[in-house]
Design a protein around this motif. Structure first.
Motif, short mmCIF file in Angstrom:
data_model
loop_
_atom_site.label_atom_id
_atom_site.label_comp_id
_atom_site.label_asym_id
_atom_site.label_seq_id
_atom_site.Cartn_x
_atom_site.Cartn_y
_atom_site.Cartn_z
N UNK A 229 29.87 31.45 36.81
CA UNK A 229 29.33 32.52 35.98
C UNK A 229 28.97 33.72 36.86
N UNK A 230 29.39 34.91 36.43
CA UNK A 230 29.12 36.14 37.16
C UNK A 230 28.25 37.07 36.33
N UNK A 231 27.50 37.92 37.01
CA UNK A 231 26.76 39.00 36.38
C UNK A 231 27.18 40.30 37.05
N UNK A 232 27.91 41.14 36.35
CA UNK A 232 28.38 42.43 36.87
C UNK A 232 27.40 43.51 36.43
N UNK A 233 26.95 44.33 37.37
CA UNK A 233 26.00 45.39 37.05
C UNK A 233 26.56 46.27 35.93
N UNK A 234 25.60 46.71 35.09
CA UNK A 234 26.01 47.48 33.92
C UNK A 234 26.82 48.71 34.28
N UNK A 235 26.48 49.35 35.41
CA UNK A 235 27.18 50.58 35.79
C UNK A 235 28.64 50.34 36.11
N UNK A 236 29.02 49.06 36.40
CA UNK A 236 30.39 48.76 36.80
C UNK A 236 31.11 47.87 35.79
N UNK A 237 30.54 47.70 34.61
CA UNK A 237 31.17 46.79 33.66
C UNK A 237 32.53 47.30 33.20
N UNK A 238 32.78 48.61 33.26
CA UNK A 238 34.08 49.15 32.85
C UNK A 238 35.19 48.75 33.82
N UNK A 239 34.84 48.23 35.00
CA UNK A 239 35.85 47.82 35.96
C UNK A 239 36.53 46.51 35.54
N UNK A 240 35.91 45.75 34.68
CA UNK A 240 36.46 44.46 34.27
C UNK A 240 37.40 44.69 33.08
N UNK A 241 38.70 44.46 33.30
CA UNK A 241 39.72 44.63 32.25
C UNK A 241 40.64 43.41 32.28
N UNK A 242 41.69 43.45 31.41
CA UNK A 242 42.67 42.36 31.41
C UNK A 242 43.51 42.35 32.69
N UNK A 243 43.50 43.45 33.43
CA UNK A 243 44.27 43.53 34.67
C UNK A 243 43.47 43.10 35.89
N UNK A 244 42.19 42.73 35.70
CA UNK A 244 41.35 42.35 36.82
C UNK A 244 41.75 40.98 37.35
N UNK A 245 41.81 40.86 38.68
CA UNK A 245 42.11 39.61 39.33
C UNK A 245 41.04 39.36 40.41
N UNK A 246 40.54 38.12 40.49
CA UNK A 246 39.47 37.75 41.42
C UNK A 246 40.03 36.85 42.51
N UNK A 247 39.40 36.90 43.70
CA UNK A 247 39.80 36.04 44.80
C UNK A 247 38.58 35.74 45.70
N UNK A 248 38.70 34.69 46.52
CA UNK A 248 37.66 34.32 47.48
C UNK A 248 37.70 35.27 48.67
N UNK A 249 36.52 35.68 49.13
CA UNK A 249 36.43 36.53 50.32
C UNK A 249 35.66 35.87 51.45
N UNK A 250 35.40 34.59 51.33
CA UNK A 250 34.52 33.94 52.30
C UNK A 250 35.25 33.26 53.44
N UNK A 251 36.58 33.22 53.40
CA UNK A 251 37.31 32.51 54.44
C UNK A 251 37.45 33.35 55.71
N UNK A 252 37.65 32.62 56.82
CA UNK A 252 38.03 33.26 58.07
C UNK A 252 39.52 33.03 58.28
N UNK A 253 40.25 34.10 58.51
CA UNK A 253 41.69 34.01 58.71
C UNK A 253 41.98 34.11 60.20
N UNK A 254 42.65 33.10 60.75
CA UNK A 254 42.97 33.05 62.17
C UNK A 254 44.48 33.02 62.33
N UNK A 255 45.00 33.95 63.11
CA UNK A 255 46.42 33.99 63.43
C UNK A 255 46.55 33.97 64.94
N UNK A 256 47.29 32.96 65.48
CA UNK A 256 47.40 32.81 66.92
C UNK A 256 48.84 32.75 67.37
N UNK A 257 49.07 33.27 68.55
CA UNK A 257 50.38 33.22 69.19
C UNK A 257 50.16 33.36 70.68
#
Length: 863
Positions: free
Chosen positions: A548-576
């Motif tokens: 369950x999310x609570x989006x601030x009222x000032x930004x509620x217009x940002x949520x539309x049918x085109x909105x897509x959510x993703x995780x931002x908590x991972x660490x991405x490691x690329x090694x060579x």
């Protein structure tokens, strides 16, 4: 007889020389002596006399005179002066003759240490010495000397002022004068006033800062530290370490004043508070119980001034208080004052701080002419019948209490009078006094004000607290709007906090995900790195989680049918082998998790799934299936690459039921599917390859094996492919000539072995295979287009691999190798007899000799 005449000669007359050459020598000696005498007199210097108050630190034939670090004189004689002091005779060097003027000053430099600093440190090693400061005017040889260096600011046109103080305190000669914590001058002298009741200090302001001092400037003593303690905290004030040790004076200057003149006298206040514009009021009371020096005068929680004097008279007690000038309009003939202390009752505790620090003087402003004489009452006067009632409601009684203040921008303008329980929650009646009752508009917003704000993150914890009364009783804050004044029967909802009151209720939204990936309650929601909401609840629903999310009222217009959510908590490691690249979000996301979202323009329906990352959400991939050997080493997450560029990723790896192969579920980025989802597209496994020929793909030792892809050209689409174990034929050159060489055995030749012409690489082996009859080996080679003209029908090829050894009984041993590279990885060499032979076409065949014939090596055609 003839008479013979004797011939006579005419006499010559010679002029007598005026100077004999013998005089040249004495004249030269005279001129040389005169020059030596003049040089001696000039270099002998000048004798001057300096009058000093005493001879302390001055010795004849020892004390030197220095100027800018150079010795320019020496004391020859010290004797008593008729009028007191001593007369010091100094022999000065001729180099400073032009500096001996009327305004030139001399003083004795000795080591001195005080709280304001250390002077003359070099005199500890070289001994006391006299120094000078050149001046202007006619030449002079008699001077007055001092033991103190003249102030530089005085010499350069500084401003001299007088400061009158009750006591000197820690101020001393050399103490600084500061403006905005920058030293602009210093104290040069202090002495008692003629009446011996005050101290007069002389200060000099440097010339470049003299415009800062105006006729209405205010000066105060900034020495030491000031300590205050109360229920609102402990306050320690200290200007700087220099003023703490050596004392100092601060000043401020209004812009309206005119520039000060030298000799202007100012009062020196004890501290900055006293130096501010203020006025004195007098209170008369029957007694001073609970009052003291420093008792504050308060109005609506603000301190206006404090008591500075208490006197006992036959008719009672007379108190004088100093009040800040900005509150002059509150002290009128109709204003009333009373002694306020702690109040204990059923409705709570009031003025609890007075139990420790004593009572304070409260003010009720009135009308009339300004006045400075007032009567101090014992009790609070009756409140005027002016103001208005405000109806409030909220679901619970949190933050509400009778007597709790009503605040506007943190300023108390009323209080809660009554609380009662209703069917919908708690109703409250509040009173707002004039002239603030007009602040309540029809669109005003009310919210709970606890008086305590805690802001904590990884950088630290910040706690902001209101006075203790607000912490105990709580309070209600409100904002005024642009509408009409609210009607008497309008009821206002009290919101939980200021943000909710001003922006409205947040937008509630529920997402689902198969894995939380560190996501927790309270985790932030970001839109392009801007935090716009947070996670409010997480519930398990079957094999997934409902978030369950609570989006601030000032930004509620940002949520539309085109909105897509993703995780931002991972660490991405690329090694060579080139290094390791780590990508991570802000540290709070790593600890609490977080979600990001954006808009996918091509989306047609709402999608409330939480994707693993931004790329998965904004660029939904196309899945394909790869069939690999059971022995193939492929891990989930392995990349799919084309010429080193990632075009996809392996999502899942499963073993087939018959245990003979693996099923790889992979995903291609949408923009590449038209190239790699064709029937003739090829996929093969790439792993590390280490041999004597060299090492390839060493990065897979760190990142794991990956899948290489070759695009297809077929028009037939396909989504299932076999993963090849061997690398397909990859031509090193786009348009190079391709030939087939044949020999009985492959030997050490392999794909990539070089084709050499005069030991220069001009091509390489691209494929090896058995001949159709199985009796020999076909080796396919390709030439670099730049060098393919070197080969024609007259060319001859031989195997240049390994080491050639020829041993004979009489000829000895011959050992030869084409190059170190061919010795390790094999190679093919060729020679061309003539440049005029017919050119070759793709696919023509040649025999590959085991070694070169001697005549081939002598061919040298010109191309």
């Amino acid at each position: 007889m003839k008479t013979q005449m004797t011939a006579t000669k005419t006499p010559k007359v010679a002029k007598k020389k005026l100077l004999s050459p013998i005089w040249i020598l004495p004249i030269t000696a005279f001129l040389l002596g005169a020059w030596l005498l003049a040089s001696y007199i000039r270099e002998r210097g000048t004798d001057i006399e300096i009058h000093f108050p005493s001879a302390n630190g001055i010795e004849a034939n020892k004390t030197l005179v220095r100027y800018q670090g150079l010795v320019v004189g020496q004391v020859n004689k010290v004797e008593l002066h008729e009028e007191g002091g001593v007369e010091v005779t100094v022999k000065m060097s001729h180099q400073v003759d032009d500096l001996l003027r009327r305004d030139t000053q001399f003083w004795l430099v000795t080591p001195k240490a005080s709280l304001t600093g250390i002077e003359g440190l070099d005199a500890l090693f070289s001994g006391n010495y006299i120094t000078m400061s050149p001046g202007k005017g006619p030449r002079k040889t008699q001077f007055e000397g001092t033991f103190e260096a003249p102030l530089l600011a005085t010499q350069n046109g500084g401003l001299t002022i007088k400061l009158i103080a009750e006591r000197r305190g820690s101020l001393d000669v050399g103490s600084g004068v500061y403006f905005q914590q920058i030293q602009v001058g210093q104290i040069t002298k202090y002495e008692l006033q003629p009446d011996s009741r005050n101290v007069r200090l002389t200060a000099v302001i440097e010339s470049k800062y003299r415009s800062l001092v105006r006729d209405n400037s205010r000066f105060w003593n900034a020495s030491g530290a000031r300590f205050k303690a109360g229920l609102d905290g402990i306050n320690v004030e200290m200007d700087s370490l220099a003023t703490l040790i050596g004392g100092g004076v601060n000043f401020s200057s209004p812009e309206s004043g005119s520039e000060a003149k030298s000799g202007t006298t100012y009062d020196l206040y004890n501290n900055a508070d006293e130096a501010q514009p203020s006025f004195i009021v007098t209170f008369t009371a029957d007694h001073a119980e609970g009052l003291r020096l420093g008792t504050p005068i308060q109005h609506r929680g603000l301190k206006l001034g404090e008591v500075v004097d208490l006197q006992l008279l036959p008719e009672g007690v007379v108190m004088q208080a100093r009040v800040a000038g900005e509150y002059r309009h509150l002290f009128n003939q109709g204003s009333r004052f009373w002694r306020a202390g702690a109040e204990l009752g059923l409705d709570g505790v009031k003025h609890l701080d007075t139990l420790i620090f004593g009572d304070f003087i409260a003010l009720l402003p009135g009308e009339g002419e300004p006045s400075e004489q007032f009567q101090l009452n014992e009790q609070r006067p009756l409140s005027p019948n002016e103001g208005r009632l405000v109806q409030l409601t909220q679901p619970t009684a949190d933050g509400l209490s009778v007597g709790a203040p009503l605040l506007y921008r943190g300023f108390p303008v009323g209080e809660i009078l009554q609380l009662e329980l209703s069917d919908k929650g708690i109703n409250a009646v509040a009173w707002i006094s004039q002239p603030y009752d007009g602040l309540v508009k029809s669109n005003s917003r009310f919210w709970r004000h606890s008086g305590l704000a805690v802001d904590a993150d990884l950088s630290g914890i910040r706690v902001q607290s209101a006075p203790l009364m607000n912490l105990v009783r709580g309070g209600i804050s409100f904002s005024t709007g642009q509408g009409d004044v609210a009607s008497a029967d309008q009821t206002f909802l009290v919101h939980q906090d200021r943000e909710q009151a001003l922006e409205g209720p947040p937008l509630s939204l529920t997402l689902n995900t198969a894995a939380l990936n560190g996501l927790g309650i309270g985790a932030p929601i970001y839109y392009r790195e801007l935090e716009v909401g947070k996670v409010t609840d997480i519930q398990l629903s079957g094999d997934q989680f409902d978030v369950a999310l609570a989006i601030k009222s000032a930004y509620r217009a940002l949520i539309t049918d085109q909105t897509r959510f993703w995780h931002q908590s991972k660490i991405k490691v690329e090694g060579s082998l080139a290094g390791v690249e780590i990508q991570a979000g802000p540290l709070p996301q790593l600890l609490r998790g977080g979600l990001g979202f954006d808009h996918l323009p091509s989306a047609m329906v709402a999608d409330r799934q939480i994707y693993t990352d931004r790329q998965s959400a904004m660029e939904p991939g196309v899945e394909l299936t790869l069939y690999a050997s059971a022995k193939a080493n492929v891990n989930p997450g392995a990349s799919i690459r084309y010429l080193g560029h990632q075009v996809g990723e392996v999502l899942h790896v499963t073993l087939s039921d018959d245990l003979k192969h693996q099923l790889l579920t992979a995903q291609l980025e949408p923009r590449w599917q038209s190239h790699f989802l064709r029937q003739d597209a090829q996929y093969y496994l790439v792993s590390a390859d280490v041999s004597l020929a060299g090492a390839k793909h060493l990065d897979t030792l760190l990142t794991g094996n990956y899948i290489a892809a070759l695009p297809g050209e077929s028009a037939t689409p396909e989504q299932s492919f076999n993963l090849q174990q061997e690398t397909p034929l990859l031509l090193p050159f786009d348009d190079g000539l391709r030939l087939v060489l044949n020999q009985p055995r492959l030997g050490s030749l392999k794909i990539g072995s070089p084709i050499l012409y005069r030991q220069m690489k001009v091509g390489e082996v691209v494929h090896t295979r058995l001949a159709e009859d199985g009796a020999s080996v076909d080796i396919e080679v390709q030439f670099d287009p730049r060098y393919q003209h070197l080969v024609n029908q007259s060319s001859r090829f031989w195997n240049a691999s390994g080491l050639y050894v020829d041993v004979g009984w009489f000829s000895g041993a011959q050992i030869a190798a084409e190059s170190i590279e061919t010795l390790l990885v094999g190679g093919i060499a060729f020679a061309t007899e003539t440049s005029s032979a017919s050119p070759l076409s793709d696919g023509e065949r040649f025999d590959l000799a085991q070694r070169a014939e001697s005549e081939w090596l002598n061919w040298q055609p010109r191309f």
